[in-house]
Design a protein around this motif. Structure first.
Motif, PDB file in Angstrom:
ATOM      1  N   ALA A 131     -10.468 -42.138 -48.264  1.00  0.00           N
ATOM      2  CA  ALA A 131     -10.234 -40.809 -48.825  1.00  0.00           C
ATOM      3  C   ALA A 131     -10.119 -40.839 -50.338  1.00  0.00           C
ATOM      4  N   VAL A 132     -10.451 -39.703 -50.937  1.00  0.00           N
ATOM      5  CA  VAL A 132     -10.214 -39.432 -52.348  1.00  0.00           C
ATOM      6  C   VAL A 132      -9.326 -38.198 -52.420  1.00  0.00           C
ATOM      7  N   LEU A 133      -8.284 -38.243 -53.240  1.00  0.00           N
ATOM      8  CA  LEU A 133      -7.431 -37.079 -53.466  1.00  0.00           C
ATOM      9  C   LEU A 133      -7.592 -36.633 -54.911  1.00  0.00           C
ATOM     10  N   VAL A 134      -7.727 -35.320 -55.112  1.00  0.00           N
ATOM     11  CA  VAL A 134      -7.893 -34.749 -56.452  1.00  0.00           C
ATOM     12  C   VAL A 134      -6.909 -33.595 -56.621  1.00  0.00           C
ATOM     13  N   SER A 135      -6.154 -33.617 -57.723  1.00  0.00           N
ATOM     14  CA  SER A 135      -5.197 -32.541 -57.993  1.00  0.00           C
ATOM     15  C   SER A 135      -5.847 -31.454 -58.844  1.00  0.00           C
ATOM     16  N   TRP A 136      -5.469 -30.199 -58.572  1.00  0.00           N
ATOM     17  CA  TRP A 136      -5.923 -29.030 -59.328  1.00  0.00           C
ATOM     18  C   TRP A 136      -4.697 -28.201 -59.700  1.00  0.00           C
ATOM     19  N   TYR A 137      -4.626 -27.732 -60.943  1.00  0.00           N
ATOM     20  CA  TYR A 137      -3.534 -26.833 -61.297  1.00  0.00           C
ATOM     21  C   TYR A 137      -4.040 -25.390 -61.324  1.00  0.00           C
ATOM     22  N   SER A 138      -3.147 -24.472 -60.978  1.00  0.00           N
ATOM     23  CA  SER A 138      -3.476 -23.050 -60.996  1.00  0.00           C
ATOM     24  C   SER A 138      -3.521 -22.545 -62.433  1.00  0.00           C
ATOM     25  N   THR A 139      -4.573 -21.821 -62.778  1.00  0.00           N
ATOM     26  CA  THR A 139      -4.689 -21.255 -64.123  1.00  0.00           C
ATOM     27  C   THR A 139      -3.921 -19.947 -64.265  1.00  0.00           C
ATOM     28  N   GLY A 140      -3.528 -19.356 -63.135  1.00  0.00           N
ATOM     29  CA  GLY A 140      -2.764 -18.116 -63.159  1.00  0.00           C
ATOM     30  C   GLY A 140      -3.591 -16.860 -63.271  1.00  0.00           C
ATOM     31  N   VAL A 141      -4.920 -16.973 -63.279  1.00  0.00           N
ATOM     32  CA  VAL A 141      -5.747 -15.779 -63.439  1.00  0.00           C
ATOM     33  C   VAL A 141      -5.647 -14.853 -62.222  1.00  0.00           C
ATOM     34  N   ASP A 142      -5.271 -15.400 -61.085  1.00  0.00           N
ATOM     35  CA  ASP A 142      -5.087 -14.600 -59.877  1.00  0.00           C
ATOM     36  C   ASP A 142      -3.666 -14.811 -59.340  1.00  0.00           C
ATOM     37  N   GLY A 143      -2.722 -15.000 -60.270  1.00  0.00           N
ATOM     38  CA  GLY A 143      -1.349 -15.275 -59.888  1.00  0.00           C
ATOM     39  C   GLY A 143      -1.084 -16.773 -59.913  1.00  0.00           C
ATOM     40  N   GLU A 144       0.081 -17.175 -60.389  1.00  0.00           N
ATOM     41  CA  GLU A 144       0.429 -18.587 -60.474  1.00  0.00           C
ATOM     42  C   GLU A 144       0.667 -19.157 -59.078  1.00  0.00           C
ATOM     43  N   LYS A 145      -0.117 -20.187 -58.715  1.00  0.00           N
ATOM     44  CA  LYS A 145      -0.033 -20.760 -57.372  1.00  0.00           C
ATOM     45  C   LYS A 145       0.293 -22.247 -57.375  1.00  0.00           C
ATOM     46  N   GLY A 146       0.613 -22.801 -58.550  1.00  0.00           N
ATOM     47  CA  GLY A 146       1.083 -24.176 -58.598  1.00  0.00           C
ATOM     48  C   GLY A 146      -0.015 -25.207 -58.611  1.00  0.00           C
ATOM     49  N   VAL A 147       0.051 -26.149 -57.663  1.00  0.00           N
ATOM     50  CA  VAL A 147      -0.882 -27.274 -57.597  1.00  0.00           C
ATOM     51  C   VAL A 147      -1.403 -27.423 -56.177  1.00  0.00           C
ATOM     52  N   ARG A 148      -2.676 -27.650 -56.062  1.00  0.00           N
ATOM     53  CA  ARG A 148      -3.283 -28.001 -54.784  1.00  0.00           C
ATOM     54  C   ARG A 148      -3.937 -29.371 -54.923  1.00  0.00           C
ATOM     55  N   VAL A 149      -4.118 -30.048 -53.796  1.00  0.00           N
ATOM     56  CA  VAL A 149      -4.761 -31.359 -53.785  1.00  0.00           C
ATOM     57  C   VAL A 149      -5.905 -31.334 -52.790  1.00  0.00           C
ATOM     58  N   SER A 150      -7.087 -31.737 -53.236  1.00  0.00           N
ATOM     59  CA  SER A 150      -8.240 -31.860 -52.338  1.00  0.00           C
ATOM     60  C   SER A 150      -8.136 -33.176 -51.579  1.00  0.00           C
ATOM     61  N   PHE A 151      -8.116 -33.104 -50.261  1.00  0.00           N
ATOM     62  CA  PHE A 151      -8.162 -34.287 -49.398  1.00  0.00           C
ATOM     63  C   PHE A 151      -9.616 -34.472 -48.984  1.00  0.00           C
ATOM     64  N   VAL A 152     -10.277 -35.438 -49.620  1.00  0.00           N
ATOM     65  CA  VAL A 152     -11.714 -35.636 -49.420  1.00  0.00           C
ATOM     66  C   VAL A 152     -11.928 -36.809 -48.473  1.00  0.00           C
ATOM     67  N   ASN A 153     -12.596 -36.549 -47.367  1.00  0.00           N
ATOM     68  CA  ASN A 153     -12.900 -37.587 -46.377  1.00  0.00           C
ATOM     69  C   ASN A 153     -14.225 -38.257 -46.765  1.00  0.00           C
ATOM     70  N   ARG A 154     -14.117 -39.521 -47.250  1.00  0.00           N
ATOM     71  CA  ARG A 154     -15.303 -40.298 -47.607  1.00  0.00           C
ATOM     72  C   ARG A 154     -15.484 -41.486 -46.668  1.00  0.00           C
ATOM     73  N   THR A 155     -15.002 -41.361 -45.437  1.00  0.00           N
ATOM     74  CA  THR A 155     -15.201 -42.427 -44.470  1.00  0.00           C
ATOM     75  C   THR A 155     -16.687 -42.701 -44.311  1.00  0.00           C
ATOM     76  N   ASP A 156     -17.473 -41.634 -44.292  1.00  0.00           N
ATOM     77  CA  ASP A 156     -18.923 -41.735 -44.432  1.00  0.00           C
ATOM     78  C   ASP A 156     -19.269 -41.184 -45.807  1.00  0.00           C
ATOM     79  N   PRO A 157     -19.547 -42.034 -46.793  1.00  0.00           N
ATOM     80  CA  PRO A 157     -19.777 -41.549 -48.152  1.00  0.00           C
ATOM     81  C   PRO A 157     -21.029 -40.690 -48.294  1.00  0.00           C
ATOM     82  N   LEU A 158     -21.893 -40.707 -47.300  1.00  0.00           N
ATOM     83  CA  LEU A 158     -23.093 -39.876 -47.357  1.00  0.00           C
ATOM     84  C   LEU A 158     -22.794 -38.416 -47.068  1.00  0.00           C
TER      85      LEU A 158
END
Length: 396
Positions: A131-158
């Protein structure tokens, strides 16, 4: 602000700066040379908190799921970057993927930090998944929503697929257990065992426990936490990951926690924290040891809360976005604004600094390392050009 690539190294002059193949030789500047500084000035303290009570209550109130479940429940498709495309994006391309069109173009969220399951465990697997995890911060343009993290499944990298998980801080009020969004920049992250560490710019580190992943209601895209009807919302996200620990700065020197990475080549394992600044006068790198037995920082002798840095250096690097160390050698990513490719410096204390210009994509950010494949990963932040991409570390 656009930054001339010739200003990226505002110093880093432990020895004359050399040029990698195809790079430019940068003349010396008046900035101070990289130098060891007092490590004892940097200290973190484990915050006394009541997260355990709220987590136990929310464990009972919400369905608990595993990391494997979240990865297998991916609802977005990433696009693998091919070797031919990658060769035009970075120097010494190894692997990578683009986020889907909605995430690539959104003005609501910006990606910053990156880590992989090779940080979590040396074999590169977490619950039998890569897996790869990527953090994103909320810019607040649609309301402040904090931080989300993408859980990317690369078990099959294709065929990489992913799902976003909202980070939350649990709390108890009036005997009712709930959670709120985490409003930080999340400029750097690393995964260590069942803990996900997030850089908290002015305070230190926040730590999230992957043994407590909760499934929530997706009926509201505007609410977060326990609602009056008894439902638990998360701005429409299906899963939330709770904070379990925090480390606050208590030393005599204050450090900007812009990014963070894990180093498995030291004994014991350690983490490297660095600062972003433009210009870069006074920017520093600081290291703390970490304990693999409990996945917390290594505490000072006789203490169960305080961790003093094991190493500290002033490096004076302008626009430093990420730093990573391997076997005593340092990789530093620097950005050149929204119109120029990013750069990668390599350095060993006491030796020459090599600047590899235009070797990373536009908008490059945090760094992480996958040892089994010698891949140095970064993530890019600008809308319309968002990707996670790796280069071969040993080729620099």
């Amino acid at each position: 602000m656009l930054i001339s690539r010739r200003s990226v190294l505002n110093g880093l002059m432990a020895a004359p700066i050399a040029a990698a193949a195809g790079a430019l030789i940068v003349p010396g500047s008046a900035a101070a040379a990289p130098a060891s500084i007092d490590r004892t000035a940097f200290k973190l303290r484990r915050r006394a908190g009541a997260y355990a009570t709220a987590i136990a209550g929310l464990d009972a109130a919400l369905p608990n799921v595993t990391v494997q479940h979240v990865l297998d429940d991916a609802n977005r498709t990433a696009t693998r970057i091919t070797a031919s495309e990658g060769a035009g994006l970075v120097t010494n391309f190894a692997a990578g993927f683009h986020f889907d069109s909605g995430d690539d173009g959104t003005a609501e969220w910006t990606p910053q930090g990156i880590t992989t399951s090779s940080d979590a465990y040396a074999d590169g697997l977490y619950e039998d998944r890569k897996a790869v995890l990527v953090s994103w911060y909320s810019t607040g343009v649609d309301g402040e929503k904090g931080v989300r993290v993408s859980f990317v499944n690369r078990t099959d990298p294709l065929t990489p697929k992913y799902r976003h998980v909202l980070l939350v801080e649990p709390y108890t009020s009036g005997g009712v257990h709930s959670y709120r969004a985490i409003n930080v920049h999340a400029g750097g992250i690393f995964w260590y065992g069942h803990y996900l560490y997030i850089a908290d710019t002015s305070k230190g580190l926040r730590v999230f426990d992957l043994n407590h992943l909760w499934q929530t209601s997706t009926s509201s895209s505007t609410a977060c936490g326990r609602q009056s009807d008894g439902s638990y919302q998360a701005y429409g996200y299906k899963y939330v990951l709770p904070q379990a620990l925090a480390y606050d700065q208590v030393g005599s020197a204050s450090l900007t926690f812009s990014f963070v990475s894990l180093d498995r080549t030291t004994a014991p394992d350690s983490i490297l924290v660095g600062e972003y600044a433009y210009p870069g006068d006074g920017t520093r790198l600081v290291r703390w040891n970490i304990d693999y037995t409990d996945r917390e920082l290594a505490y000072d002798s006789g203490s169960t809360t305080d961790a003093t840095a094991s190493w500290a250096y002033r490096v004076d690097v302008t626009s430093m976005q990420g730093a990573l160390s391997l076997n005593g050698r340092y990789f530093l990513s620097t950005s050149d604004g929204a119109s120029n490719e990013g750069d990668l410096a390599t350095w060993s204390p006491g030796g020459s600094v090599v600047m590899n210009y235009d070797s990373l994509p536009i908008g490059n950010e945090d760094l992480t390392y996958r040892g089994s494949t010698d891949e140095l990963w970064t993530v890019t932040e600008y809308a319309g050009n968002r990707m996670a991409i790796a280069v071969t570390a040993g080729a620099f």
